[in-house]
Structures are given as C-alpha cells and as structure tokens.
Design a protein around this motif. Structure first.
Motif, mmCIF file in Angstrom:
data_model
loop_
_atom_site.group_PDB
_atom_site.id
_atom_site.type_symbol
_atom_site.label_atom_id
_atom_site.label_comp_id
_atom_site.label_asym_id
_atom_site.label_seq_id
_atom_site.Cartn_x
_atom_site.Cartn_y
_atom_site.Cartn_z
ATOM 1 N N ALA A 18 0.834 -1.191 0.000
ATOM 2 C CA ALA A 18 0.000 0.000 0.000
ATOM 3 C C ALA A 18 0.871 1.245 0.000
ATOM 4 N N GLN A 19 0.353 2.297 -0.631
ATOM 5 C CA GLN A 19 0.977 3.618 -0.614
ATOM 6 C C GLN A 19 0.812 4.230 0.776
ATOM 7 N N LEU A 20 1.907 4.709 1.376
ATOM 8 C CA LEU A 20 1.796 5.432 2.645
ATOM 9 C C LEU A 20 1.296 6.845 2.374
ATOM 10 N N LEU A 21 0.786 7.503 3.405
ATOM 11 C CA LEU A 21 0.098 8.779 3.229
ATOM 12 C C LEU A 21 0.651 9.854 4.147
ATOM 13 N N ASP A 22 0.608 11.104 3.680
ATOM 14 C CA ASP A 22 0.882 12.254 4.529
ATOM 15 C C ASP A 22 -0.396 12.768 5.171
ATOM 16 N N GLN A 23 -1.547 12.479 4.532
ATOM 17 C CA GLN A 23 -2.838 12.910 5.065
ATOM 18 C C GLN A 23 -3.922 11.983 4.536
ATOM 19 N N GLY A 24 -4.949 11.767 5.360
ATOM 20 C CA GLY A 24 -6.115 11.018 4.924
ATOM 21 C C GLY A 24 -6.008 9.528 5.179
ATOM 22 N N ARG A 25 -6.841 8.792 4.437
ATOM 23 C CA ARG A 25 -6.872 7.340 4.571
ATOM 24 C C ARG A 25 -7.258 6.732 3.231
ATOM 25 N N SER A 26 -6.820 5.496 3.044
ATOM 26 C CA SER A 26 -7.144 4.784 1.809
ATOM 27 C C SER A 26 -7.637 3.387 2.155
ATOM 28 N N MET A 27 -8.364 2.806 1.200
ATOM 29 C CA MET A 27 -8.882 1.445 1.357
ATOM 30 C C MET A 27 -8.877 0.811 -0.028
ATOM 31 N N ASP A 28 -8.037 -0.201 -0.214
ATOM 32 C CA ASP A 28 -7.908 -0.866 -1.507
ATOM 33 C C ASP A 28 -8.317 -2.325 -1.403
ATOM 34 N N LEU A 29 -9.164 -2.742 -2.329
ATOM 35 C CA LEU A 29 -9.629 -4.128 -2.384
ATOM 36 C C LEU A 29 -8.496 -5.040 -2.825
ATOM 37 N N LEU A 30 -8.299 -6.146 -2.084
ATOM 38 C CA LEU A 30 -7.277 -7.137 -2.417
ATOM 39 C C LEU A 30 -7.873 -8.350 -3.113
ATOM 40 N N ALA A 31 -8.987 -8.851 -2.592
ATOM 41 C CA ALA A 31 -9.638 -10.034 -3.160
ATOM 42 C C ALA A 31 -11.059 -10.094 -2.631
ATOM 43 N N LYS A 32 -11.937 -10.784 -3.396
ATOM 44 C CA LYS A 32 -13.343 -10.817 -2.999
ATOM 45 C C LYS A 32 -14.011 -12.081 -3.529
ATOM 46 N N THR A 33 -14.897 -12.634 -2.689
ATOM 47 C CA THR A 33 -15.809 -13.688 -3.113
ATOM 48 C C THR A 33 -17.222 -13.180 -2.863
ATOM 49 N N ASP A 34 -18.228 -14.025 -3.085
ATOM 50 C CA ASP A 34 -19.587 -13.572 -2.811
ATOM 51 C C ASP A 34 -19.849 -13.396 -1.319
ATOM 52 N N LEU A 35 -19.044 -14.036 -0.449
ATOM 53 C CA LEU A 35 -19.226 -13.943 1.005
ATOM 54 C C LEU A 35 -18.196 -13.065 1.715
ATOM 55 N N MET A 36 -17.002 -12.921 1.135
ATOM 56 C CA MET A 36 -15.896 -12.318 1.869
ATOM 57 C C MET A 36 -15.146 -11.324 0.994
ATOM 58 N N ALA A 37 -14.617 -10.277 1.639
ATOM 59 C CA ALA A 37 -13.778 -9.296 0.955
ATOM 60 C C ALA A 37 -12.596 -8.960 1.853
ATOM 61 N N ALA A 38 -11.429 -8.785 1.233
ATOM 62 C CA ALA A 38 -10.212 -8.397 1.951
ATOM 63 C C ALA A 38 -9.717 -7.072 1.382
ATOM 64 N N HIS A 39 -9.425 -6.138 2.279
ATOM 65 C CA HIS A 39 -8.930 -4.816 1.901
ATOM 66 C C HIS A 39 -7.665 -4.509 2.687
ATOM 67 N N ILE A 40 -6.816 -3.652 2.128
ATOM 68 C CA ILE A 40 -5.720 -3.066 2.888
ATOM 69 C C ILE A 40 -6.056 -1.594 3.062
ATOM 70 N N LYS A 41 -5.930 -1.128 4.310
ATOM 71 C CA LYS A 41 -6.302 0.241 4.648
ATOM 72 C C LYS A 41 -5.088 0.958 5.230
ATOM 73 N N VAL A 42 -4.929 2.227 4.873
ATOM 74 C CA VAL A 42 -3.838 3.046 5.395
ATOM 75 C C VAL A 42 -4.438 4.315 5.982
ATOM 76 N N TYR A 43 -3.960 4.689 7.172
ATOM 77 C CA TYR A 43 -4.392 5.904 7.853
ATOM 78 C C TYR A 43 -3.145 6.723 8.167
#
Length: 154
Positions: A18-43
């Motif tokens: 993930a890209q590091l940040l000077d301000q704010g937050r991000s949320m990027d989808l990594l993988a997804k099924t019909d039941l589950m989703a994985a994200h990486i989040k940076v604050y």
C-alpha cells in the motif's frame, strides 16, 4: 490505486502492499468472493467514523504497522491493538477506532456477509452513517511520495 476486481471463483494470490500517506486514509480491495472481501487500509492519522455497527457483516482488522485504539460497544470500552494483533467484530457490534501510534497505520480488513443483505453502517440511534458524511471524518488523501508498505517497496 483502486483495481477493478471480479468476484473470485478460483484461488487468488494477492500482495499486502500500500501507498503510505501524509494525510487522509485509503482502502484498496485485495480479493473478494460472494461472502468475503479483503482490503488493505492506510491511515496517516486519525481514525474511522463515529461509533457505528455493520448489522450484516462480520469483520476483522489486523494491524500490520502502527497501533489502533478501538472503542467497542455503546459504552465504548477501550481496546489497544498493536502490530501483528487483530480484533474480530461480529455483526451488530458497535465500534470506532483511531490511529494512536507515531507512524502510518496499515490494516488488513476482512469482512464476511451473506449475499443480498444490506451494505450499510448504523449509529447507535439506528440512523445511517454514510461513508461521505461528516461523521465519517474523511479528509483529502495526500500520498507520501515514494513511500510504501512494506518499506522494502520504497
């Protein structure tokens, strides 16, 4: 850096980067099924939302770097989650969190929800808390040039 994803029907390998940040937050989808989703989040700092619950989604956070202080339940019991620790939040549990370390907080977020159930979050009074509302504490994202998690990507 959002990537278009189709729902996975085959095994999927993904990178925790993930890209590091000077301000704010991000949320990027990594993988997804019909039941589950994985994200990486940076604050860069701060946290997420006012106190809220996902009424139809179980989810968990794993701290990859930094530190998160979670406030759970309507009485907001404090729980500090450090690097390589996680917290499981069953559907309907009220929570909020904030970055309380001295560096960008990077989280792995995994959620599971039955298809067809509503995707929204609610405040303790039952009203919705949309992602772009003032309660969500969203600020413009400013990337930290050339800096990524994990640091060997820099």
């Amino acid at each position: 850096m959002a990537i278009a994803f189709k729902t996975q029907t085959e095994p999927a390998v993904f990178d925790l980067k993930a890209q590091l940040l000077d301000q704010g937050r991000s949320m990027d989808l990594l993988a997804k099924t019909d039941l589950m989703a994985a994200h990486i989040k940076v604050y860069a700092e701060g946290g997420e939302n006012g106190l809220h619950a996902h009424n139809h989604e179980d989810h968990m956070f794993v701290v990859l770097t930094g530190e998160a202080t979670f406030y759970t339940g309507v009485e907001e019991q404090l729980r500090v989650v450090s690097k390589y620790q996680g917290i499981l939040l069953p559907k309907g549990v009220y929570y909020r969190f904030e970055s309380t370390g001295d560096e960008n907080m990077v989280l792995l977020r995994v959620g599971a929800q039955v298809p067809g159930t509503p995707r929204y979050r609610t405040k303790p009074d039952g009203s919705p808390i949309p992602g772009d509302s003032p309660d969500n504490k969203q600020v413009p994202v400013i990337p930290r040039a050339g800096k990524y998690f994990p640091s060997d990507l820099s």
